[in-house]
Design a protein around this motif. Structure first.
Motif, mmCIF file in Angstrom:
data_model
loop_
_atom_site.group_PDB
_atom_site.id
_atom_site.type_symbol
_atom_site.label_atom_id
_atom_site.label_comp_id
_atom_site.label_asym_id
_atom_site.label_seq_id
_atom_site.Cartn_x
_atom_site.Cartn_y
_atom_site.Cartn_z
ATOM 1 N N LYS A 53 0.854 -1.194 0.000
ATOM 2 C CA LYS A 53 0.000 0.000 0.000
ATOM 3 C C LYS A 53 0.883 1.235 0.000
ATOM 4 O O LYS A 53 1.863 1.308 0.737
ATOM 5 N N VAL A 55 0.766 5.194 0.805
ATOM 6 C CA VAL A 55 -0.066 6.160 1.524
ATOM 7 C C VAL A 55 0.677 7.474 1.730
ATOM 8 O O VAL A 55 1.906 7.504 1.810
ATOM 9 N N GLU A 57 1.434 10.444 4.235
ATOM 10 C CA GLU A 57 1.500 10.591 5.688
ATOM 11 C C GLU A 57 0.283 11.345 6.206
ATOM 12 O O GLU A 57 -0.095 12.382 5.685
ATOM 13 N N GLY A 58 -0.339 10.780 7.231
ATOM 14 C CA GLY A 58 -1.498 11.415 7.853
ATOM 15 C C GLY A 58 -2.826 11.009 7.242
ATOM 16 O O GLY A 58 -3.875 11.320 7.788
ATOM 17 N N GLU A 59 -2.803 10.309 6.109
ATOM 18 C CA GLU A 59 -4.047 9.870 5.479
ATOM 19 C C GLU A 59 -4.265 8.389 5.770
ATOM 20 O O GLU A 59 -3.314 7.644 5.990
ATOM 21 N N THR A 60 -5.517 7.975 5.772
ATOM 22 C CA THR A 60 -5.828 6.584 6.090
ATOM 23 C C THR A 60 -5.999 5.725 4.837
ATOM 24 O O THR A 60 -5.771 4.524 4.879
ATOM 25 N N GLU A 61 -6.399 6.331 3.739
ATOM 26 C CA GLU A 61 -6.627 5.575 2.507
ATOM 27 C C GLU A 61 -5.364 5.537 1.653
ATOM 28 O O GLU A 61 -4.692 6.556 1.485
ATOM 29 N N ALA A 62 -5.081 4.385 1.086
ATOM 30 C CA ALA A 62 -3.949 4.254 0.166
ATOM 31 C C ALA A 62 -4.322 4.881 -1.174
ATOM 32 O O ALA A 62 -5.465 4.763 -1.619
ATOM 33 N N THR A 65 -2.589 0.583 -4.403
ATOM 34 C CA THR A 65 -2.440 -0.717 -3.748
ATOM 35 C C THR A 65 -2.004 -1.736 -4.792
ATOM 36 O O THR A 65 -2.575 -1.798 -5.876
ATOM 37 N N THR A 118 3.739 -1.206 3.727
ATOM 38 C CA THR A 118 3.252 0.156 3.521
ATOM 39 C C THR A 118 4.404 1.091 3.190
ATOM 40 O O THR A 118 5.368 1.180 3.953
ATOM 41 N N THR A 120 5.221 4.955 2.783
ATOM 42 C CA THR A 120 4.650 6.240 3.209
ATOM 43 C C THR A 120 5.409 7.371 2.533
ATOM 44 O O THR A 120 6.633 7.345 2.430
#
Length: 172
Positions: A53, A55, A57-62, A65, A118, A120
């Motif tokens: 994934k 992402v 930084e600070g966001e929840t959704e990728a 993917t 992940t 980032t």
């Protein structure tokens, strides 16, 4: 006792031999040791894989993917997938730079089946682009502009909307 000599090969192995050569119902001397031998079965495999994934930084959704292609591994082994370079290639969107990978793996490393890797990215304030706009002064009914002015270049963050801010002159 029933089931004592049942062939119970562990994952990745197959039954090879029994010594002495006995079967259920046979009689053996007291203290006899019956040995069942198993050999590696390369054909006994399981499918393993991982997900990557990307992402901000600070966001929840990728924002991206990647589901790695399933790998077939020997069932008697560690059942881990080998990380492929293309799967963990950095994919920073405009205006961002790579920050971290978790877990900290590289191509060729092995990860447990189902692992989520992940990558980032963080904002890169130094990533900028220059933008401008053009103003054409046209008299109604005419097709040619009598005056054309291109604005001064404005530097904006590359991850933003990349729009120039319209300026007015003191003459208007």
């Amino acid at each position: 006792q029933a089931g004592d000599i049942a062939k119970a090969a562990p994952a990745g192995y197959k039954f090879k031999a029994i010594k002495p050569d006995v079967k259920a119902g046979d009689k053996v001397d007291d203290g006899t040791v019956i040995t069942l031998t198993y050999e590696k079965n390369e054909a006994d495999t399981v499918e393993v894989g991982y997900t990557v994934k990307h992402v901000i930084e600070g966001e929840t959704e990728a924002f991206k993917t990647v589901t790695a292609e399933k790998q077939s591994v020997w069932a008697g082994g560690d059942k881990k997938a080998t990380v492929q370079a293309g799967d963990i290639a950095k994919a920073a969107p405009a205006g961002y730079k790579f920050k971290a990978i978790d877990p900290n793996v590289k191509a060729g490393d092995k990860v447990a089946n189902g692992t989520v890797i992940t990558l980032t990215y963080e904002k890169d304030a130094a990533a900028t682009v220059e933008v401008s706009y053009t103003v054409k002064h046209v008299i109604e009914g005419e097709t040619e502009a009598f005056n054309t002015v291109t604005s001064a270049k404005q530097t904006v963050w590359a991850g933003g909307d990349k729009k120039a801010e319209v300026q007015t002159s003191e003459e208007e």
